[in-house]
Design a protein around this motif. Structure first.
Motif: not given
Length: 274
Positions: A106-107, A130-132, A168-169, A188-190
């Motif tokens: 995540a980092d 990779r982030l989500v 996405a969740v 509000g998220s990618y």
């Protein structure tokens, strides 16, 4: 070219829920903190919830990175508003947030995201994935385990809605969890490319909130995702302002959406037209 959704992990069998603290709030709402297989959460139930008339339930999603303690004031406010409609609410601390261990990679993904934004380049799909996607893959089975445990309580009975959080969740949960009958989502998220494919399989009523000037959100992707939803009832509410500038009436409209789809009619009440 289309994408294929990877196998979705199911809920953890016989997940153990333990209440750790409770308090009665001044409006009669019962707030209970719990731990579910090591994950912290909070359940709010209205004073009207009883074993003979259990309350429907909203799952309150959280954004990634902030943690339960920082999000608590906003979550509690949303829960107390829902309680006025006779609806219970519950939340879980998001994987990788607060007291939870960081998600692997995540980092690095966040650093790559910041680099793309600083350069003015579009954020590459692989960075978004990779982030989500690890967050989605971890969160959804936890929410399903929480549903197993919460709906076993005498004063909580469904139906169930999902509200807010990483979009996405919410999309994934609406696809794989038949107990979720309505989804109120915040654009509000990618959004990973695979989420667009999943959205086509969503059939429950959807209410999407979009802040038109959200500097951290891809507006066109949000509009394309809304268009992709397969639901016969879907509403997009777009308001001017940034990520934190959501007007109060937008929250009230979302509350009416959930009341319409989750709240049971009172015994003996006359049916309403419309």
């Amino acid at each position: 070219m289309g994408t294929t959704m990877s196998p979705v992990p199911g809920p953890t069998p016989n997940a153990a829920l333990t209440f750790t603290a409770e308090q009665q709030l001044d409006d009669g709402v019962l707030e209970r903190r719990f731990v579910l297989d090591g994950v912290r959460g909070v359940l709010w139930t209205p004073a009207t919830a009883t074993p003979s008339r259990p309350a429907p339930l909203i799952l309150l999603g959280q954004p990634g990175g902030l943690g339960l303690d920082r999000m608590y004031p906003r979550l509690a406010g949303r829960a107390r508003h829902a309680a006025r409609d006779g609806i219970a609410s519950a939340t879980l601390e998001t994987p990788g947030s607060g007291e939870r261990s960081p998600l692997p990679g995540a980092d690095r993904a966040r650093a790559d995201l910041r680099g793309a934004l600083a350069s003015g380049r579009p954020v590459p799909d692989d960075v978004v994935d990779r982030l989500v996607l690890p967050l989605v893959d971890r969160s959804v089975p936890e929410w399903r385990s929480a549903l197993d445990a919460l709906l076993a309580l005498p004063d909580v009975g469904g139906p169930v809605g999902f509200s807010g959080g990483v979009i996405a969740v919410g999309v994934r949960l609406a696809v794989v969890e038949p107990r979720v009958v309505a989804a109120g989502l915040f654009a509000g998220s990618y959004v990973p490319r695979s989420t667009f494919e999943e959205a086509r399989r969503v059939t429950v009523p959807v209410h999407v909130l979009l802040q038109w000037d959200d500097e951290g959100n891809d507006r066109q992707a949000a509009l394309a995702l809304f268009d992709a939803f397969g639901s016969s009832e879907k509403t997009l509410q777009a308001n001017l302002g940034g990520h934190t500038g959501v007007p109060a009436f937008a929250g009230q409209d979302a509350a009416r959406f959930f009341a319409r789809h989750l709240r049971r009619p009172s015994p003996g009440a006359a049916p309403t037209g419309g």
